[in-house]
Structures are given as structure tokens and as C-alpha cells.
Design a protein around this motif. Sequence first.
Motif, mmCIF file in Angstrom:
data_model
loop_
_atom_site.group_PDB
_atom_site.id
_atom_site.type_symbol
_atom_site.label_atom_id
_atom_site.label_comp_id
_atom_site.label_asym_id
_atom_site.label_seq_id
_atom_site.Cartn_x
_atom_site.Cartn_y
_atom_site.Cartn_z
ATOM 1 N N HIS A 77 0.852 -1.188 0.000
ATOM 2 C CA HIS A 77 0.000 0.000 0.000
ATOM 3 C C HIS A 77 0.884 1.233 0.000
ATOM 4 N N TYR A 78 0.433 2.281 -0.665
ATOM 5 C CA TYR A 78 1.275 3.461 -0.850
ATOM 6 C C TYR A 78 1.621 4.137 0.474
ATOM 7 N N SER A 79 0.775 3.971 1.511
ATOM 8 C CA SER A 79 1.060 4.606 2.796
ATOM 9 C C SER A 79 2.363 4.092 3.391
ATOM 10 N N HIS A 80 2.754 2.889 3.007
ATOM 11 C CA HIS A 80 4.012 2.315 3.477
ATOM 12 C C HIS A 80 5.099 2.380 2.408
ATOM 13 N N MET A 81 4.802 1.873 1.212
ATOM 14 C CA MET A 81 5.813 1.745 0.167
ATOM 15 C C MET A 81 6.027 3.025 -0.628
ATOM 16 N N GLY A 82 5.158 3.997 -0.463
ATOM 17 C CA GLY A 82 5.301 5.247 -1.189
ATOM 18 C C GLY A 82 4.459 5.269 -2.455
ATOM 19 N N LEU A 116 -3.244 -3.835 -8.736
ATOM 20 C CA LEU A 116 -4.146 -3.432 -7.662
ATOM 21 C C LEU A 116 -3.461 -3.637 -6.317
ATOM 22 N N GLU A 117 -3.454 -2.595 -5.492
ATOM 23 C CA GLU A 117 -2.868 -2.699 -4.162
ATOM 24 C C GLU A 117 -3.860 -3.350 -3.203
ATOM 25 N N VAL A 118 -3.453 -4.460 -2.597
ATOM 26 C CA VAL A 118 -4.316 -5.154 -1.620
ATOM 27 C C VAL A 118 -3.536 -5.421 -0.332
ATOM 28 N N GLY A 119 -2.609 -4.523 0.005
ATOM 29 C CA GLY A 119 -1.819 -4.703 1.218
ATOM 30 C C GLY A 119 -2.708 -4.818 2.439
ATOM 31 N N GLY A 120 -2.484 -5.861 3.245
ATOM 32 C CA GLY A 120 -3.313 -6.114 4.411
ATOM 33 C C GLY A 120 -4.510 -6.993 4.129
ATOM 34 N N VAL A 121 -4.552 -7.639 2.952
ATOM 35 C CA VAL A 121 -5.707 -8.451 2.583
ATOM 36 C C VAL A 121 -5.893 -9.630 3.537
ATOM 37 N N GLY A 148 3.699 -9.162 9.079
ATOM 38 C CA GLY A 148 3.774 -8.525 10.386
ATOM 39 C C GLY A 148 3.817 -7.013 10.282
ATOM 40 N N LEU A 149 4.517 -6.524 9.266
ATOM 41 C CA LEU A 149 4.638 -5.083 9.109
ATOM 42 C C LEU A 149 3.288 -4.441 8.759
ATOM 43 N N THR A 150 2.523 -5.077 7.863
ATOM 44 C CA THR A 150 1.214 -4.509 7.524
ATOM 45 C C THR A 150 0.251 -4.606 8.713
ATOM 46 N N GLU A 151 0.418 -5.638 9.545
ATOM 47 C CA GLU A 151 -0.420 -5.731 10.741
ATOM 48 C C GLU A 151 -0.080 -4.605 11.717
ATOM 49 N N ALA A 152 1.206 -4.273 11.835
ATOM 50 C CA ALA A 152 1.612 -3.146 12.679
ATOM 51 C C ALA A 152 1.088 -1.831 12.110
ATOM 52 N N LEU A 153 1.107 -1.686 10.791
ATOM 53 C CA LEU A 153 0.539 -0.496 10.156
ATOM 54 C C LEU A 153 -0.953 -0.391 10.462
ATOM 55 N N HIS A 154 -1.647 -1.516 10.336
ATOM 56 C CA HIS A 154 -3.091 -1.558 10.597
ATOM 57 C C HIS A 154 -3.405 -1.151 12.030
ATOM 58 N N CYS A 155 -2.585 -1.616 12.985
ATOM 59 C CA CYS A 155 -2.838 -1.341 14.407
ATOM 60 C C CYS A 155 -2.185 -0.042 14.882
ATOM 61 N N GLY A 156 -1.348 0.564 14.048
ATOM 62 C CA GLY A 156 -0.745 1.851 14.395
ATOM 63 C C GLY A 156 0.338 1.749 15.444
ATOM 64 N N ARG A 207 3.040 9.305 14.584
ATOM 65 C CA ARG A 207 3.104 9.041 13.141
ATOM 66 C C ARG A 207 2.470 7.690 12.809
ATOM 67 N N ALA A 208 2.717 6.695 13.662
ATOM 68 C CA ALA A 208 2.156 5.366 13.422
ATOM 69 C C ALA A 208 0.629 5.401 13.482
ATOM 70 N N ALA A 209 0.075 6.162 14.411
ATOM 71 C CA ALA A 209 -1.385 6.273 14.516
ATOM 72 C C ALA A 209 -1.961 6.996 13.297
ATOM 73 N N GLN A 210 -1.276 8.046 12.840
ATOM 74 C CA GLN A 210 -1.727 8.773 11.652
ATOM 75 C C GLN A 210 -1.678 7.881 10.411
ATOM 76 N N LEU A 211 -0.575 7.138 10.275
ATOM 77 C CA LEU A 211 -0.427 6.275 9.113
ATOM 78 C C LEU A 211 -1.468 5.164 9.120
ATOM 79 N N ALA A 212 -1.827 4.664 10.307
ATOM 80 C CA ALA A 212 -2.847 3.613 10.411
ATOM 81 C C ALA A 212 -4.175 4.092 9.838
ATOM 82 N N GLN A 213 -4.510 5.348 10.077
ATOM 83 C CA GLN A 213 -5.763 5.881 9.536
ATOM 84 C C GLN A 213 -5.749 5.872 8.011
ATOM 85 N N ILE A 214 -4.629 6.292 7.429
ATOM 86 C CA ILE A 214 -4.518 6.282 5.963
ATOM 87 C C ILE A 214 -4.547 4.858 5.434
#
Length: 536
Positions: free
Chosen positions: A260-265, A274-279, A384-392, A445-452
Motif C-alpha cells: 500500500h502506498y502509505s508504506h511503500m510510497g 491493484l494494491e491489496v496490502g493487508g488483505v 507482520g509489518l502490515t499488521e503493525a501499520l493496521h494497528c498503528g 506518526r504510526a497512529a496517523q499512518l494507520a488511519q490512511i
Amino acid sequence: MKTAMGRATLIGFCVALILSGASAGNVLAIFPHFGYSHFKVVLPILNELSQRGHRLTVISYVRHPQAAQLPDYEELLISDANEDQSNTTINVVPLSEHTPTRSLWELLKEYYELYTNGQISCESLFQSGHVETILERHKQQPYDLLLTEYFSRDCQLAVAQLLKLPIIGISTCALMPYYYDRIDLPDTPSYVQSEFVGFPRPLQWRDRLLNFFQAKLLKLIYRLHTNRADNALIKRYLDIDVDVDAVARAQTAFILGNQHYSHMGSRPRTQQFLEVGGVHITTKDEQQLSPHIVQFLEQSKQGVIFISWGSMVRASSIDAEKLDAIIEVLQQQPLNVIWKWESSEPPKPQLDASKFLFVKWAPQLALLCQPKVSLFWAHAGLLGLTEALHCGKPMLMTPIYGDQFLNAYAAQDRGIGLKLDYLDINVEMLQESLHELRKPSYASRAAQLAQIFNQRERTPLETAIWSVEHVMQHGMFAVELLQSPGIELNWFIYHSLDSLAVILVVVLLLLIASWRALTRGQTPRKPPKSKKAKRS
């Protein structure tokens, strides 16, 4: 009156069944890779397709844990029926062999390891006899599409050619460089990094040079080496001539990327990517906490560090010197520790049980989404990284191999974590890293990124299911419309080198003509006669 209503209800139910049967698709899925973490990305897609009434025939190495509960789901395993798959942690890359550098030599070694494993998977697939089974079944009940992983081999695409099926490829990690051209996806080596590399942004000149070289070289090697081996293997088992690269270009409808662009840019994309990061993230997974973990969290007043290095590396294989340094620092800092530790014995018998909890299996997503968990020390694997992004949650990341370097630097660039190399683990470096991560900016920043990350037009699963049902409904016509005209062009025309050549020739001719005109207008002057010559 009741009879009439009952009849109407029955008729409505029958109509619904008929419509449901009419819209049901017949999906062929082939996932021969042995990695559980790869198959875990696909599981929610397979589950949802089955629940929506589609028929699934799934050839896989890994068993589906709930296959028996799914309607119209048939599992054809290529692994040994007696193989114990209950332990999903395997030491594929021993920590003693870890190398932090992303040199060209290391990239080539990694490519060859993937190639070797891919060919083993292909042998297992064709030796299983399942390919012949599905070829026969297709005659009675045709399949609508092939759902498969794009990772390290393409031998399974022979089935797509024989059955004339559109293909949806799933990239469970960052997209490999050799798959970009199949859907005319720009790789732009000046800033787009593939799975094989990992550098902080902005890329320095040396990084850009290596990124450019690997992007072009690995594409060529994959086509001339891996794809040729795939073609030869198919010829040996099925006695047909196939160019799997040509099949992929002609029949791929979508590639679903686990990013997902919020992580990979932000990167240039085509309609087919199609981006399906966290599917793989589900509500059910967020609730899988065992009572002893809940109790430990409740007693952790200051919060918790959660440590997990994924399913491919055993944390218990950490070098003794580094392990001593880690434990020393963890004992001194205020947070309690939940550690995914595969061995039956803890690393040190005298450790305080009120501060350390060691678990052989960790409900990772459920733990990360707990408010008491303040920090995640991970190996930067994408799940694990996308799960951390999801949980902020902010992260300390120790990449070991593959795309983990790319993932770690991307998270560090976003200001939500720090990369700490395995070779750099010592008391001083670990203390500095943990001290830095206690700054409020990382959690903020982690909480903000989780929202995106979580706020999208469609959920990742909805996007994946839409793509499958869209292709099932429209078949190869959907592929025809989705495909970029660029995949049909050779490299000379694709990069407009023919036009540039014409322009350069015209400019060169104009320069030559101008130079001749200038030189023609300048008549040479005769030297003046000397006075002595006149007197004589």
C-alpha cells in the motif's frame, strides 16, 4: 393466505438459488510454494470466494486449516500427506548466514536460491498428477480463470495456456522486478525499488546504480534462465511447447500486490496492478488472545514490547553474545516483554516471569492491536509489518533477507520505526534504538499512518474479490481491455528510440548544413605584399 405466502417464499428461495448458481464461478487456484506466510495472504480470498458461492479447486503445498468447512472447496495437495504442517516456523535462513549488504553478488545468490526452490515446487506440482486431473475436469466443467502466485516460477502458466484462462497473479511480497513488464508497470529505478533491494530514501548515486542494474539484469536472467527452465520442465511432463513469459503477457488480467502506498510510497501504476496490502487481516484474527496472554497484558502496567521474527527464522537461533545483549537491555527498560520463542526452554532460566512471557505461537494481529502493546520488534516481513501499520504501532526492525530490507527502510522513511541490523545488535545500539523509539513522534506518526492505511475506497479483500469476479464475468475480453499496448512493443519502439534517432539525424544534418554555409561565406584573404617586393 399463509399457503400463498409460503409458496411465494419457496418460489423466491428457488429463484435465489437458481440466480446464485448461474452467477457462481469455477476458480482454479495453484499455489505450489512451500511458505506458509505466502499462503496465508491468499487464505481470506479463497475463503470469501467459497462463501460467495464460487467453486474452487486449489492445488497447494500448504493445507488450508478450514478446508473441510468451506462449501465447494476442493484441496489437491502436492505436499506429503503425512507431513506435519502444524509448526509454521522453519529456519530457512540461519541467522549465522545473515548479510546486511544488498550487493549485486548477494542479489544474484538470492535469485538463484529462489530459482532452485521454484523448480522444486514445479517438479512437485507436475509429479503430483493434479495437472492431468484438472485438464480432464475442464472438459466436463470449464474453469473460468487461474488464480496463482507470481513469485519465483511460472511453470503453472502452462495450464492457463492449455485451458485458455485469464490469469490473476498475486504478489505476496513486494513485486519482483521481472513481473513489471508483464503489465507495463513502470519500474523507474531512480526511486522505485524492487523486492531484491532496500535503501533509505532518497537513493544515493551508488544505490541508484545498483537499483538500475538489478532491475534490468534480473529481468533478463529470469527470462533466459528461469523461464527457459520452466518451458523445458513443461515440455518434459506435458510434451507441449510453451513460452510462459508470452502466456503471462497475453493472459494476465490483474496482479494483486500485497502493498500500500502509505508504506511503500506513491508509485506509477497501471490498471492491471491493484494494491491489496493487508488483505490477510481479518476481524477474527484480532480476537485470538489466549487467557494467559490476556492475564500478562493486564499486569503490564507500563506497557509491552512484542518481539516476533516471523515464520521463516527461529528466534532461538540468535547468537549467544547477541542474545545476552538483548536480554540485558530488555531487563533494564521499563516495558514488559512478550517474545515469540520457538524453543521449549526460555533463553535464560532465571528470567523474571512477571516481566517476560515466551510463547511458541503468537496471535500477532490480536497482540499488536492491544493498547498495552507499545512497540513491535520485527524482522520486517510484510505480513507482520502490515499488521503493525493496521494497528498503528511503531517498530524496531531487524531485516534478515529478501524484501525485509526494503520494507524496513520504507517504514523508517515514514517515521514510524527504526532499522537495526542484526550484526549491529549490542547493548549500546539497542539501548539507543529503544530510547529513540520512546519519543512521542513515532507513536503519533504510526497512529496517523494507520488511519490512511485503513481508510480506502474498498477494503483490500473487497478489491481482490471484485477483480476475480470481474474477470470471471468477462473472461479474456476483460484482459484485452485491461492490457497496455506497451507490452506488444519491442524495446526500441517502446522507448521511442526510433523517433529519437530521426530527431538526432535531422539535428545533425542541420548542424552540418549550417557549418558548411558559414564556412562557404568566408573567402580566404590574400596575404599583403611586402614593401621589398614592390621595390623590386
